[in-house]
Design an enzyme around this catalytic site. Sequence first.
Site, PDB file in Angstrom:
ATOM      1  N   HIS A  84       0.646   4.847  -2.531  1.00 41.44           N
ATOM      2  CA  HIS A  84       0.301   3.766  -1.427  1.00 41.44           C
ATOM      3  C   HIS A  84       0.961   2.479  -1.796  1.00 41.44           C
ATOM      4  CE1 HIS A  84      -1.354   1.593   1.395  1.00 41.44           C
ATOM      5  NE2 HIS A  84      -1.643   0.736   0.719  1.00 41.44           N
ATOM      6  N   GLU A  85       0.650   2.220  -3.024  1.00 45.59           N
ATOM      7  CA  GLU A  85       1.462   0.767  -3.443  1.00 45.59           C
ATOM      8  C   GLU A  85       2.877   0.816  -3.332  1.00 45.59           C
ATOM      9  OE1 GLU A  85      -0.110  -2.198  -4.240  1.00 45.59           O
ATOM     10  OE2 GLU A  85      -2.006  -1.123  -3.746  1.00 45.59           O
ATOM     11  N   SER A  86       3.407   1.949  -3.489  1.00 47.33           N
ATOM     12  CA  SER A  86       5.034   1.973  -3.557  1.00 47.33           C
ATOM     13  C   SER A  86       5.608   2.635  -2.409  1.00 47.33           C
ATOM     14  CB  SER A  86       5.454   2.808  -4.783  1.00 47.33           C
ATOM     15  OG  SER A  86       5.431   4.216  -4.533  1.00 47.33           O
ATOM     16  N   GLN A  96      -2.787   6.121  -5.960  1.00 43.34           N
ATOM     17  CA  GLN A  96      -2.565   4.699  -5.821  1.00 43.34           C
ATOM     18  C   GLN A  96      -1.157   4.313  -6.055  1.00 43.34           C
ATOM     19  OE1 GLN A  96      -5.152   2.689  -5.089  1.00 43.34           O
ATOM     20  NE2 GLN A  96      -6.694   4.075  -5.175  1.00 43.34           N
ATOM     21  N   ARG A 131      -4.475   5.835   1.173  1.00 37.36           N
ATOM     22  CA  ARG A 131      -4.737   6.257  -0.312  1.00 37.36           C
ATOM     23  C   ARG A 131      -5.561   7.520  -0.702  1.00 37.36           C
ATOM     24  NH1 ARG A 131      -3.891   1.076  -3.249  1.00 37.36           N
ATOM     25  NH2 ARG A 131      -4.020  -0.543  -1.858  1.00 37.36           N
TER      26      ARG A 131
END
Length: 179
Positions: free
Chosen positions: A52-54, A49, A166
């Site tokens: 993906h977010e970063s 997670q 992800r």
Amino acid sequence: MSTLTTAQLKRIFPLASASSLATFAGPLNDAMAEFGITTPARMAAFLAQVGHESGQLRYVRELASGTAYEGRADLGNTQPGDGARYRGRGLIQITGRANYQAASIALLGDAQRLLDNPALLEGAALAARSAAWYWRGRQLSALADAGRFDDITQRINGGQNGRADRRKLWANARQVLQC
């Protein structure tokens, strides 16, 4: 919990630069230990997670301007300019005045510090700690323990945005962590 090395992180995040891996390896290990993300299953889901977010440790501030969050009472954005000021930051993209204030209290013991200095979430230690704090606060370790990865995505993203990426990162992490 075993400590993740930069070599292991590189296998999980193949697009991450050597400098990003070196910058974030220690803070990620520290944050996971501090917030109970200590089993291979939890670590794999968390890292996927965060990855993906970063953008695989490339971004600690949301690329969009944040104007889409303007006036969003559900995020606590009640003042003009809150959307842009409290756009996503940190490795899991903490978003909104209310989340910044909650993170400020939890991580810094001061309700105002992140509100006054939102860019503090861009530093490696707070970027990693805020992600792990968010994870624990939403009880995502229980979902990781149960293998409910898409439910974790739903709680973090509010949808399934980036699902394929992800899941690819999750597969990388599970392979590296042997879970």
